[in-house]
Enzyme design. Structure first.
Site, PDB file in Angstrom:
ATOM      1  N   GLU A   1      15.186  14.718  11.074  1.00  0.00           N
ATOM      2  CA  GLU A   1      14.456  14.253  12.247  1.00  0.00           C
ATOM      3  C   GLU A   1      14.335  12.732  12.154  1.00  0.00           C
ATOM      4  O   GLU A   1      14.210  12.175  11.056  1.00  0.00           O
ATOM      5  CB  GLU A   1      13.060  14.876  12.297  1.00  0.00           C
ATOM      6  CG  GLU A   1      13.053  16.398  12.378  1.00  0.00           C
ATOM      7  CD  GLU A   1      13.594  16.920  13.699  1.00  0.00           C
ATOM      8  OE1 GLU A   1      13.516  16.196  14.705  1.00  0.00           O
ATOM      9  OE2 GLU A   1      14.107  18.056  13.712  1.00  0.00           O
TER      10      GLU A   1
ATOM     11  N   ASP B   1      26.797  -4.377   4.072  1.00  0.00           N
ATOM     12  CA  ASP B   1      27.007  -5.418   5.090  1.00  0.00           C
ATOM     13  C   ASP B   1      26.168  -6.657   4.789  1.00  0.00           C
ATOM     14  O   ASP B   1      26.606  -7.786   5.035  1.00  0.00           O
ATOM     15  CB  ASP B   1      26.655  -4.887   6.480  1.00  0.00           C
ATOM     16  CG  ASP B   1      27.660  -3.861   6.989  1.00  0.00           C
ATOM     17  OD1 ASP B   1      28.801  -3.861   6.489  1.00  0.00           O
ATOM     18  OD2 ASP B   1      27.300  -3.072   7.863  1.00  0.00           O
ATOM     19  N   ASN B   2      24.939  -6.444   4.281  1.00  0.00           N
ATOM     20  CA  ASN B   2      24.089  -7.577   3.912  1.00  0.00           C
ATOM     21  C   ASN B   2      24.765  -8.451   2.862  1.00  0.00           C
ATOM     22  O   ASN B   2      24.631  -9.683   2.876  1.00  0.00           O
ATOM     23  CB  ASN B   2      22.752  -7.107   3.354  1.00  0.00           C
ATOM     24  CG  ASN B   2      21.861  -6.432   4.371  1.00  0.00           C
ATOM     25  OD1 ASN B   2      21.041  -5.587   4.019  1.00  0.00           O
ATOM     26  ND2 ASN B   2      22.014  -6.776   5.642  1.00  0.00           N
TER      27      ASN B   2
ATOM     28  N   ASP C   1      12.929  -2.246   8.164  1.00  0.00           N
ATOM     29  CA  ASP C   1      13.557  -3.255   9.008  1.00  0.00           C
ATOM     30  C   ASP C   1      12.509  -4.168   9.642  1.00  0.00           C
ATOM     31  O   ASP C   1      11.408  -3.742   9.985  1.00  0.00           O
ATOM     32  CB  ASP C   1      14.352  -2.540  10.112  1.00  0.00           C
ATOM     33  CG  ASP C   1      15.300  -3.480  10.825  1.00  0.00           C
ATOM     34  OD1 ASP C   1      15.623  -4.545  10.283  1.00  0.00           O
ATOM     35  OD2 ASP C   1      15.735  -3.133  11.950  1.00  0.00           O
ATOM     36  N   GLY C   2      12.884  -5.445   9.814  1.00  0.00           N
ATOM     37  CA  GLY C   2      12.041  -6.384  10.552  1.00  0.00           C
ATOM     38  C   GLY C   2      11.409  -7.473   9.714  1.00  0.00           C
ATOM     39  O   GLY C   2      10.593  -8.254  10.231  1.00  0.00           O
ATOM     40  N   ASN C   3      11.772  -7.559   8.442  1.00  0.00           N
ATOM     41  CA  ASN C   3      11.154  -8.582   7.578  1.00  0.00           C
ATOM     42  C   ASN C   3      11.475 -10.003   8.031  1.00  0.00           C
ATOM     43  O   ASN C   3      10.603 -10.875   8.039  1.00  0.00           O
ATOM     44  CB  ASN C   3      11.624  -8.398   6.127  1.00  0.00           C
ATOM     45  CG  ASN C   3      11.138  -7.100   5.515  1.00  0.00           C
ATOM     46  OD1 ASN C   3      10.070  -6.603   5.865  1.00  0.00           O
ATOM     47  ND2 ASN C   3      11.923  -6.546   4.608  1.00  0.00           N
ATOM     48  N   ARG C   4      12.718 -10.230   8.412  1.00  0.00           N
ATOM     49  CA  ARG C   4      13.117 -11.586   8.824  1.00  0.00           C
ATOM     50  C   ARG C   4      12.425 -11.981  10.132  1.00  0.00           C
ATOM     51  O   ARG C   4      11.948 -13.101  10.272  1.00  0.00           O
ATOM     52  CB  ARG C   4      14.634 -11.662   8.996  1.00  0.00           C
ATOM     53  CG  ARG C   4      15.421 -11.376   7.731  1.00  0.00           C
ATOM     54  CD  ARG C   4      16.894 -11.191   8.022  1.00  0.00           C
ATOM     55  NE  ARG C   4      17.614 -12.448   8.007  1.00  0.00           N
ATOM     56  CZ  ARG C   4      18.858 -12.591   8.442  1.00  0.00           C
ATOM     57  NH1 ARG C   4      19.486 -11.559   8.977  1.00  0.00           N
ATOM     58  NH2 ARG C   4      19.466 -13.745   8.374  1.00  0.00           N
TER      59      ARG C   4
ATOM     60  N   TRP D   1       9.621 -10.822  11.217  1.00  0.00           N
ATOM     61  CA  TRP D   1       8.205 -11.003  10.908  1.00  0.00           C
ATOM     62  C   TRP D   1       7.956 -12.424  10.403  1.00  0.00           C
ATOM     63  O   TRP D   1       7.004 -13.088  10.842  1.00  0.00           O
ATOM     64  CB  TRP D   1       7.768  -9.987   9.860  1.00  0.00           C
ATOM     65  CG  TRP D   1       6.312 -10.036   9.517  1.00  0.00           C
ATOM     66  CD1 TRP D   1       5.292  -9.372  10.127  1.00  0.00           C
ATOM     67  CD2 TRP D   1       5.704 -10.807   8.466  1.00  0.00           C
ATOM     68  NE1 TRP D   1       4.087  -9.668   9.528  1.00  0.00           N
ATOM     69  CE2 TRP D   1       4.313 -10.562   8.503  1.00  0.00           C
ATOM     70  CE3 TRP D   1       6.202 -11.683   7.495  1.00  0.00           C
ATOM     71  CZ2 TRP D   1       3.422 -11.140   7.612  1.00  0.00           C
ATOM     72  CZ3 TRP D   1       5.318 -12.275   6.612  1.00  0.00           C
ATOM     73  CH2 TRP D   1       3.943 -11.998   6.678  1.00  0.00           C
TER      74      TRP D   1
END
Length: 253
Positions: A221, A79-80, A31-34, A36
């Site tokens: 975990e 969802d994407n 997660d977080g590519n956009r 970034w």
């Protein structure tokens, strides 16, 4: 100088890891590519997805070095498929397929696509099927590429598969109800035959599952990293493994 310090820190952490107590299966929400791409001042989200794809190659190398048996990467959710603009979605699917082909070319990993592949464009689905076929005999880390994946849909598909199989065998609903068990459902999941993930990692600071491996993660975990996926470093991965080994896994006992 900073790189030397990080390498020293990495070696310190790695030297204290117990090889016998490493997770057998790691799931990762990349997660977080956009975000970034936005923080880098890049106009297209695709630049972030490209950077994320490069990081995946590095990450799988780290897993292979530590002899992690299974890795599942959450690349594209159901969802994407509904929520992204057409141009970004097309770019993302091409990046994912090209990544799969690049991983195949390296010859290090057995690749399996898990998800509703039929919902992808036909050409993309065909190329992914070719990647699976060409890597089926590889003996390295088994890598699941979760593409067009949704945890609820996976469970629904598993139930549909069970019902269809037993209907074909002439089993009645009452008979099926007698021997329907969690183990039977597990066998019919996309990851059937694989161990459940011991550790789930999500980057970018978000702390939710977003439908990822809902059934399989019952005893997993969780580790949430603040770094955006393209910035995720080997030292961050080692910290996640160290944290995993510090936990006492009781499994209800």
């Amino acid at each position: 100088m900073q790189k030397l310090l990080y390498r020293f820190y990495e070696k310190q952490i790695e030297s204290k890891l117990r090889p016998s107590d490493l997770p057998k299966h790691i799931g990762v929400m990349v997660d977080g590519n956009r975000r970034w791409a936005s923080l880098q001042g890049l106009e297209k989200a695709g630049h972030g997805h490209q950077a994320g794809a490069k990081k995946i190659i590095d990450f799988l190398g780290w897993c292979s070095d530590l002899k992690i048996d299974h890795v599942t990467l959450y690349l594209l959710s159901t969802d994407n498929l509904k929520g992204r603009h057409t141009e970004e979605l097309e770019d993302l699917i091409e990046i994912i397929v090209s990544l799969a082909e690049e991983l195949q070319a390296k010859g290090r990993w057995k690749l399996q696509v898990v998800g509703d592949v039929a919902s992808l464009p036909q050409a993309a689905a065909y190329r992914l099927a070719q990647v699976e076929r060409k890597t089926s005999g590889n003996s390295g880390t088994h890598v699941n590429l979760a593409v067009a994946y949704g945890g609820r849909k996976e469970i629904a598909d598993a139930m549909r598969s069970i019902l269809k199989k037993h209907a074909d065998q002439g089993t009645t609903i009452d008979q099926l109800a007698e021997f329907l068990t969690p183990e039977l459902i597990t066998e019919h999941l996309y990851t059937g035959g694989q161990p459940d993930p011991d550790l789930l990692i999500r980057t970018s600071g978000e702390q939710r599952l977003s439908g990822f491996l809902l059934w399989q993660s019952a005893n997993s975990e969780f580790y949430f990293a603040e770094a955006l996926w393209p910035d995720f470093r080997r030292v961050d991965f080692l910290r996640a493994l160290r944290d995993f080994q510090r936990r006492h896994r009781r499994f209800g006992s």
